[in-house]
Design an enzyme around this catalytic site. Structure first.
Site, PDB file in Angstrom:
ATOM      1  N   LYS A   1      13.621   0.093  -2.803  1.00  0.00           N
ATOM      2  CA  LYS A   1      12.266  -0.150  -3.308  1.00  0.00           C
ATOM      3  C   LYS A   1      12.308  -0.585  -4.776  1.00  0.00           C
ATOM      4  O   LYS A   1      11.679  -1.565  -5.168  1.00  0.00           O
ATOM      5  CB  LYS A   1      11.416   1.123  -3.152  1.00  0.00           C
ATOM      6  CG  LYS A   1       9.947   0.870  -3.393  1.00  0.00           C
ATOM      7  CD  LYS A   1       9.149   2.144  -3.355  1.00  0.00           C
ATOM      8  CE  LYS A   1       9.267   2.842  -4.682  1.00  0.00           C
ATOM      9  NZ  LYS A   1       8.479   4.046  -4.822  1.00  0.00           N
TER      10      LYS A   1
ATOM     11  N   ASP B   1       6.012   1.038  -0.801  1.00  0.00           N
ATOM     12  CA  ASP B   1       5.845   2.442  -1.194  1.00  0.00           C
ATOM     13  C   ASP B   1       4.834   3.084  -0.243  1.00  0.00           C
ATOM     14  O   ASP B   1       4.395   2.473   0.735  1.00  0.00           O
ATOM     15  CB  ASP B   1       5.408   2.550  -2.667  1.00  0.00           C
ATOM     16  CG  ASP B   1       3.970   2.105  -2.846  1.00  0.00           C
ATOM     17  OD1 ASP B   1       3.399   1.490  -1.907  1.00  0.00           O
ATOM     18  OD2 ASP B   1       3.397   2.395  -3.905  1.00  0.00           O
TER      19      ASP B   1
END
Ligand code: SF4
Length: 214
Positions: A124, A142
């Site tokens: 991420k 997320d």
């Protein structure tokens, strides 16, 4: 789980996001790519506002890997101790700064694999850095994007990697660069977890969520 939205509906979703905010921006403050990596690594399980409060003073004195090493782990902890998991995060920032100095000449590498090899930098974080700094259409997923993608049908998937792939596969390429920020801001402020603000949502009749609060 909603059904994956069709092309024409997704195009209309992003046309509206673009009309409302042509240049969506991330909210994490940084002064160069190194400080962006550090800010994103610090933001795990913390709010951007909380990270910004801590990093404003930090980045004035430590905006390169070498300056961070000169500051040292204890000096870094003094700046970031209001952020959750600060001890582990401080260790990671010092370790990754070492690696940047020793293996990359003090520069931040720009492949996903090289970024992900740094301590405290996961997929991420790497995708956020690729997207925000190098303007590569990487999709960092997320908790907000995972929820919005699955609720609306924009990007349906069982886990974050599946949602990342669904965004890459389904979002028209002319909207791909900013898709990350449009979706994250939509999830953070409108399509919030407990009680989404469907009455104020610009894509409400396109969204497939069964429990809209209309
Ligand atoms: S209509 Fe409601 S559930 Fe659907 S995207 Fe908008 S805020 Fe989220």
């Amino acid at each position: 789980m909603a059904k994956q939205m069709d092309y024409n509906t997704i195009r209309e979703v992003f046309r509206r996001f673009h009309e409302a905010e042509p240049e969506p921006k991330g909210e994490l403050e940084h002064v160069n790519v190194y400080t962006l990596v550090v800010a994103v690594a610090l933001s795990a399980q913390a709010t951007d506002a909380g990270v910004n409060k801590a990093t404003r003073a930090l980045f004035r004195i430590a905006d390169t890997p070498q300056k961070m090493l000169d500051l040292g782990e204890d000096g870094l902890i003094d700046h970031i101790k209001t952020i959750g998991l600060f001890r582990q995060k401080a260790k990671n920032v010092i370790k990754l700064s070492h690696i940047l100095v020793e293996q990359y000449g003090g520069e931040v590498p720009n492949s996903r694999a090289a970024l992900q090899s740094l301590p405290g930098v996961g997929r991420k974080t790497a995708n956020v850095v690729l997207n925000m700094w190098w303007r590569y259409p990487a999709q960092a997923v997320d908790t907000h994007i995972f929820r919005v993608g699955n609720r609306t049908g924009i990007a349906v998937g069982k886990d974050v990697v599946a949602v990342e792939r669904a965004i890459e596969d389904n979002v028209p390429v002319d909207y791909a660069l900013h898709a990350h920020h449009w979706l994250i801001l939509h999830g953070r402020y409108i399509c919030v977890a407990r009680k989404p603000k469907c009455g104020a949502c610009i894509i409400r009749e396109l969204c497939q969520f069964e429990d809209k609060t209309l």
